[in-house]
Design an enzyme around this catalytic site. Structure first.
Site, PDB file in Angstrom:
ATOM      1  N   CYS A  28       0.838  -1.198   0.000  1.00 22.66           N
ATOM      2  CA  CYS A  28       0.000   0.000   0.000  1.00 22.66           C
ATOM      3  C   CYS A  28       0.874   1.250   0.000  1.00 22.66           C
ATOM      4  O   CYS A  28       1.749   1.395   0.859  1.00 22.66           O
ATOM      5  CB  CYS A  28      -0.913   0.004   1.224  1.00 22.66           C
TER       6      CYS A  28
ATOM      7  N   CYS B  68      -0.611   6.468   6.802  1.00 24.03           N
ATOM      8  CA  CYS B  68      -1.891   6.027   7.359  1.00 24.03           C
ATOM      9  C   CYS B  68      -1.728   5.496   8.782  1.00 24.03           C
ATOM     10  O   CYS B  68      -0.730   4.837   9.100  1.00 24.03           O
ATOM     11  CB  CYS B  68      -2.482   4.942   6.464  1.00 24.03           C
TER      12      CYS B  68
ATOM     13  N   CYS C 283      -2.474   0.445   9.181  1.00 19.48           N
ATOM     14  CA  CYS C 283      -1.564  -0.707   9.186  1.00 19.48           C
ATOM     15  C   CYS C 283      -0.248  -0.375   9.891  1.00 19.48           C
ATOM     16  O   CYS C 283       0.322   0.702   9.687  1.00 19.48           O
ATOM     17  CB  CYS C 283      -1.266  -1.154   7.761  1.00 19.48           C
TER      18      CYS C 283
ATOM     19  N   GLN D 283     -17.959  -8.538  14.183  1.00 23.12           N
ATOM     20  CA  GLN D 283     -16.528  -8.680  13.900  1.00 23.12           C
ATOM     21  C   GLN D 283     -16.237  -8.225  12.464  1.00 23.12           C
ATOM     22  O   GLN D 283     -16.996  -8.547  11.546  1.00 23.12           O
ATOM     23  CB  GLN D 283     -16.086 -10.132  14.080  1.00 23.12           C
TER      24      GLN D 283
ATOM     25  N   TYR E 122     -21.545 -10.128  27.665  1.00 21.67           N
ATOM     26  CA  TYR E 122     -21.207  -9.164  26.600  1.00 21.67           C
ATOM     27  C   TYR E 122     -21.616  -9.776  25.254  1.00 21.67           C
ATOM     28  O   TYR E 122     -20.837  -9.827  24.300  1.00 21.67           O
ATOM     29  CB  TYR E 122     -19.718  -8.807  26.622  1.00 21.67           C
TER      30      TYR E 122
ATOM     31  N   GLU F 199     -26.155  -8.176  27.853  1.00 22.60           N
ATOM     32  CA  GLU F 199     -25.532  -7.082  27.099  1.00 22.60           C
ATOM     33  C   GLU F 199     -26.145  -5.767  27.563  1.00 22.60           C
ATOM     34  O   GLU F 199     -27.360  -5.681  27.775  1.00 22.60           O
ATOM     35  CB  GLU F 199     -25.767  -7.284  25.600  1.00 22.60           C
TER      36      GLU F 199
ATOM     37  N   ASP G 100     -16.907 -12.281  26.140  1.00 18.85           N
ATOM     38  CA  ASP G 100     -16.286 -11.580  25.003  1.00 18.85           C
ATOM     39  C   ASP G 100     -16.351 -10.086  25.299  1.00 18.85           C
ATOM     40  O   ASP G 100     -17.115  -9.338  24.671  1.00 18.85           O
ATOM     41  CB  ASP G 100     -17.027 -11.925  23.706  1.00 18.85           C
TER      42      ASP G 100
ATOM     43  N   CYS H   1      -9.767  -9.337  22.838  1.00 20.89           N
ATOM     44  CA  CYS H   1      -9.084  -8.555  21.802  1.00 20.89           C
ATOM     45  C   CYS H   1      -7.919  -7.767  22.404  1.00 20.89           C
ATOM     46  O   CYS H   1      -7.333  -6.925  21.729  1.00 20.89           O
ATOM     47  CB  CYS H   1     -10.061  -7.613  21.101  1.00 20.89           C
TER      48      CYS H   1
END
Length: 458
Positions: A74, A80, A83, A287, A316, A337, A385, A412
């Protein structure tokens, strides 16, 4: 000795990568982070920020490049903020992510030899995102820009020509939308002076159906060229099944606002994960890598080793995606949730899949757990999660009172995963295995699925 002072340029040898993808160098054991560098790079770097325990530097000159370095595909790379790793071969990206998880579990989780599997890499490392968010900003030369943030400079936006993380169709939509509003001189919102109209464009795309949803976030006021915009989008991009308009009249520079108004098409697009279908609305959490989500959910099933008589608690739960995915393997699932709209979507998705053994509750996880425990309810297994902040001590203290035999923890954030694993260990839960799944090639983000079981003797 080289003096570490803001504005000074010093020579550095990059030793390894941080979890956020920055190169790490040391001067007399003092850590300096340098973005867009790799282990083995020798650089001259200018110190741009100095803290008590570390400094941030910016490359002035590469004196010698790492043997691992490759040419990024890229041409926005380095400018940017998206990434971090396109200059690193993909297998090395996976190694770096695994090492970061290992170190978090060892140092924060207090596990000397963490039971950590190899990272499950993505089959497609480009064009994998099903959602991208782009910002409008005023521009004196072309009236407005539409693109992404410069790395570390959140008031600067560059025009995206071609992002390799989204589909080529999405790239063409970006170009079309930018040109459409430039020709009509519709003003972009000025984030510091707080005037103008256009704020954000969000593109969502289903891997299964190919349907596209556009979400236009603006300041308050009418879009005079609305009908023309819809007509031209419809003609140029028949895959666009939905266009939503969201008003954000606040000073907060976020791509959310008042209730979305559907100005064209349906109010959802449909995605599939395995055999299950899900409606995705403008505000739905889903996701962002549909292909790897299927891998992730398969790993949840594998590590969960669920039985037909199990009662599962899904914390969650979002719009119920995991609960519905595992529903036909267990007796029942109870999802909790905070977000009311997400719970409505969860109920709808359960109905869409003819799932009748899932129940969803809208409420704060900690408070709801406290109420469930007070009512004497228990669970055989728990799936969590959580957001990046993790579960936290207070939720864990209520969770263990549900007396689950095992916990499947989807994370995550390796740092908060490690904190929670350490806290759960105090209640007899042992980490059996953590499996990383790379949902986000070329970025430092990584998803993990962990299985924890309770010691019988505890």
């Amino acid at each position: 000795m080289q003096e570490i002072k803001v504005g000074n340029t010093i020579d550095l040898q990059i030793e390894r990568l941080s979890f956020t993808g920055k190169g790490i160098a040391r001067v007399d054991n003092f850590v300096i982070f340098v973005p867009h560098t790799l282990p083995g790079d020798q650089v001259s770097a200018r110190i741009i920020k100095l803290k008590r325990r570390y400094a941030d530097g910016r490359v002035v000159e590469f004196k010698q490049r790492s043997d691992m370095a490759i040419e990024p595909q890229c041409h926005h790379f380095g400018v940017c903020g998206g990434c971090s790793f396109q200059n690193l071969p993909y297998p090395e990206q996976l190694n770096a992510k695994r090492e970061a998880i290992f170190e978090h579990l060892r140092r924060i989780g207090k596990i000397e030899e963490p039971p950590l599997a190899d990272v499950i890499g993505a089959e497609n490392i480009f064009y994998y995102r099903n959602k991208m968010e782009f910002s409008f900003i005023p521009d004196s030369d072309h009236h407005l820009k539409l693109g992404l943030h410069h790395r570390g400079e959140w008031e600067k936006i560059f025009d995206v020509e071609r992002c390799l993380l989204q589909s080529e169709k999405s790239n063409r939509i970006i170009e079309f939308v930018r040109d459409f509003f430039r020709k009509r001189k519709v003003p972009a919102y000025h984030i510091s002076e707080h005037h103008g109209y256009l704020r954000f464009l969000i593109i969502r795309q289903s891997r299964a159906s190919g349907e596209i949803m556009l979400i236009l976030v603006t300041n308050r006021g009418a879009l005079d060229c609305r009908d023309e915009f819809i007509a031209e989008i419809n003609e140029s991009f028949p895959e666009v099944a939905s266009i939503a308009h969201v008003v954000n009249a606040t000073k907060a520079n976020i791509a959310t606002g008042e209730e979305p108004v559907i100005i064209y098409g349906t109010d959802y697009i449909t995605e599939k994960i395995g055999e299950k279908s899900y409606h995705i609305r403008p505000t739905s959490f889903f996701q962002t890598n549909s292909a790897q989500t299927e891998v992730l959910y398969h790993k949840i099933v594998e590590l969960g080793d669920f039985r037909p008589d199990e009662r599962v608690l899904d914390l969650y739960t979002g719009c119920g995606t995991i609960a519905i995915y595992i529903a036909d393997r267990v007796k029942s699932v109870l999802g909790i949730e905070l977000n009311d709209d997400a719970i409505k979507s969860a109920d709808e998705n359960a109905q869409l899949n003819n799932v009748d053994n899932c129940r969803f509750i809208a409420g704060d996880v900690r408070k709801t757990l406290h109420e469930l425990v007070g009512d004497g309810q228990t669970a055989d297994s728990v799936i969590v999660d959580p957001p990046r902040a993790g579960i936290g001590r207070k939720v864990i203290h209520h969770l263990v009172k549900m007396e689950p035999r095992k916990i499947v923890y989807v994370s995550c954030n390796p740092a908060t995963l490690a904190e929670d694993v350490h806290e759960l260990g105090k209640f007899g839960f042992r980490l059996e295995l953590t499996v990383p799944v790379d949902m986000f090639p070329h970025t430092f983000h990584i998803e993990t699925v962990s299985r924890l079981t309770r010691e019988e003797s505890f």
